[in-house]
Design a protein around this motif. Sequence first.
Motif, mmCIF file in Angstrom:
data_model
loop_
_atom_site.group_PDB
_atom_site.id
_atom_site.type_symbol
_atom_site.label_atom_id
_atom_site.label_comp_id
_atom_site.label_asym_id
_atom_site.label_seq_id
_atom_site.Cartn_x
_atom_site.Cartn_y
_atom_site.Cartn_z
ATOM 1 N N CYS A 117 0.951 -1.030 -0.108
ATOM 2 C CA CYS A 117 0.030 -0.003 -0.040
ATOM 3 C C CYS A 117 0.794 0.981 0.130
ATOM 4 O O CYS A 117 1.768 1.428 0.754
ATOM 5 C CB CYS A 117 -1.019 0.109 1.063
ATOM 6 N N ARG A 135 -0.356 3.965 0.764
ATOM 7 C CA ARG A 135 -0.873 4.981 1.795
ATOM 8 C C ARG A 135 -0.215 4.563 2.952
ATOM 9 O O ARG A 135 0.260 5.589 3.763
ATOM 10 C CB ARG A 135 -2.578 5.017 1.737
ATOM 11 N N CYS A 136 -0.506 3.313 3.469
ATOM 12 C CA CYS A 136 -0.163 2.903 4.975
ATOM 13 C C CYS A 136 0.983 2.073 4.944
ATOM 14 O O CYS A 136 1.530 1.714 6.025
ATOM 15 C CB CYS A 136 -1.439 2.417 5.634
ATOM 16 N N CYS A 158 -6.509 -2.068 -0.500
ATOM 17 C CA CYS A 158 -5.592 -2.451 0.602
ATOM 18 C C CYS A 158 -6.410 -2.907 1.996
ATOM 19 O O CYS A 158 -7.406 -2.297 2.301
ATOM 20 C CB CYS A 158 -4.647 -1.254 1.059
ATOM 21 N N ASN A 179 -5.813 -3.311 4.740
ATOM 22 C CA ASN A 179 -5.626 -2.577 6.139
ATOM 23 C C ASN A 179 -6.406 -1.379 6.114
ATOM 24 O O ASN A 179 -7.008 -0.836 6.993
ATOM 25 C CB ASN A 179 -3.864 -2.508 6.284
ATOM 26 N N CYS A 180 -6.274 -0.413 5.048
ATOM 27 C CA CYS A 180 -6.921 0.941 5.067
ATOM 28 C C CYS A 180 -7.927 1.135 3.995
ATOM 29 O O CYS A 180 -8.365 2.462 3.891
ATOM 30 C CB CYS A 180 -5.712 2.040 5.137
ATOM 31 N N SER A 214 -7.378 1.666 0.975
ATOM 32 C CA SER A 214 -6.651 2.517 -0.429
ATOM 33 C C SER A 214 -6.733 1.892 -1.636
ATOM 34 O O SER A 214 -6.402 0.645 -1.597
ATOM 35 C CB SER A 214 -5.323 3.238 0.106
HETATM 36 ZN ZN LIG Z 1 -3.267 0.861 3.216
#
Ligand SMILES: [Zn+2]
Lengths: 130, 246
Positions: A70, A72-73, A105, A107-108, A110
Amino acid sequence: MVHEWALAESILLYIENQGVRRARRVVVKIGVLQSIDREILEFALREISRERGLEINEFTILEEEPLLKCNRCGFQWSIDPSKISEDIREAIHFLPESIYAYFRCPNCGSIDFEIVKGRGLGEIKVENYE
Amino acid sequence: MKTMSRDPRVLKAIKNLSEIQRVYLVISSKGGVGKTTISTLLALYEASRNRMTGLLDLDFVNPSTHVFLGLKPEELKYEEEKGVKPYTVKNNLFYFSIVSYTRDKPIALRGREAVNALWEILAIVNWGPLHSLFIDTPPGIGDEHVELLYTLKDKTKPIVVSTPSKLSLNSIEKLIQILKEAGFREIYLLENMGDGSLQNYAEENKLVYLGYIPKSSRLEESIGNTEKLLELDVATYIYNILSKLS
Ligand SMILES: [Zn+2]
Ligand SMILES: Nc1ncnc2c1ncn2[C@@H]1O[C@H](COP(=O)(O)OP(=O)(O)OP(=O)(O)O)[C@@H](O)[C@H]1O
Ligand SMILES: [Mg+2]
């Protein structure tokens, strides 16, 4: 699925262009994301080599697990194509970037992530005769 | 032992394209000036002159040529034959867009991914012996443009689209400079939604002026219907441009 033929021809045009007409072994890395059929790929590599008059004693096809990251994160994860629905798997087979239409993603959430490895056709190594 | 790094798909892409007599890259650094409209109309009209013609949509972020042709993503199917064959839209008109895979869902590709997708497509789609292929591209000058322009310099001809607006001209100036630096000798300029006023501009900048297409009052109602698109009020202008290309 016949993407294998296009990739096989890419591989052989490529090594031929580097001046290789005979070799002891050609090692090709293939990302699992694209669900390439190794047997078909190897068959296509042999057929096309024969047509083009190349003498390659052995082809070795190595698989590379997909790794996504990712932007982003920073989370990293993998995808097992055998566990996704057939039409999406087929879309990714033809165009791995289709993954951006169907995955986020985990996790987040994105959509901005990258395929770090295991996408499709990777490194090609030629082992010559001594 | 030798390890190779440059993209192996490029040679296959060049081989596929070498069967095509003319490959046109429809580009503009400015958005909304009519690249999609023009690449689709040129392909459609060229096919109607009984020439084997291809249309390739390389705008991954906002693919829209299928809307023009009235095709739904789910009905676009490619026959597989050692790669894929483009979709036959009608007599002489062959088509490829990624929407059959992405189903109109947005994909935001970064430069590296767009370049990857680009070579994958050019390597797997077998166009066969076409007379011309028109390629629609996204606005701007992205990595995929640069990659295409430099790698396929001897194989493609750029058609720069601009409206007569100062904003559009200002935007394409940089693009034209890049094209010249990349070594293109023939750069086409196509004036869209204009009246011929860019002819001088083209001459001053050593561009090949292809002519202009005026604003059409019937375009909007014809989008999605190829029969109607072939009978546009601006049809003669389109045929004029095609005759300059061949
Ligand atoms: Zn992420
Ligand atoms: N000659 C014309 N007459 C009338 N309308 C036109 C003409 N050319 C383009 N248009 C309209 O202008 C709008 C933008 O056109 P188009 O989508 O082809 O531009 P584009 O350059 O591809 O845009 P983008 O940069 O977003 O890809 C569309 O609504 C289209 O129908
Ligand atoms: Mg467009």
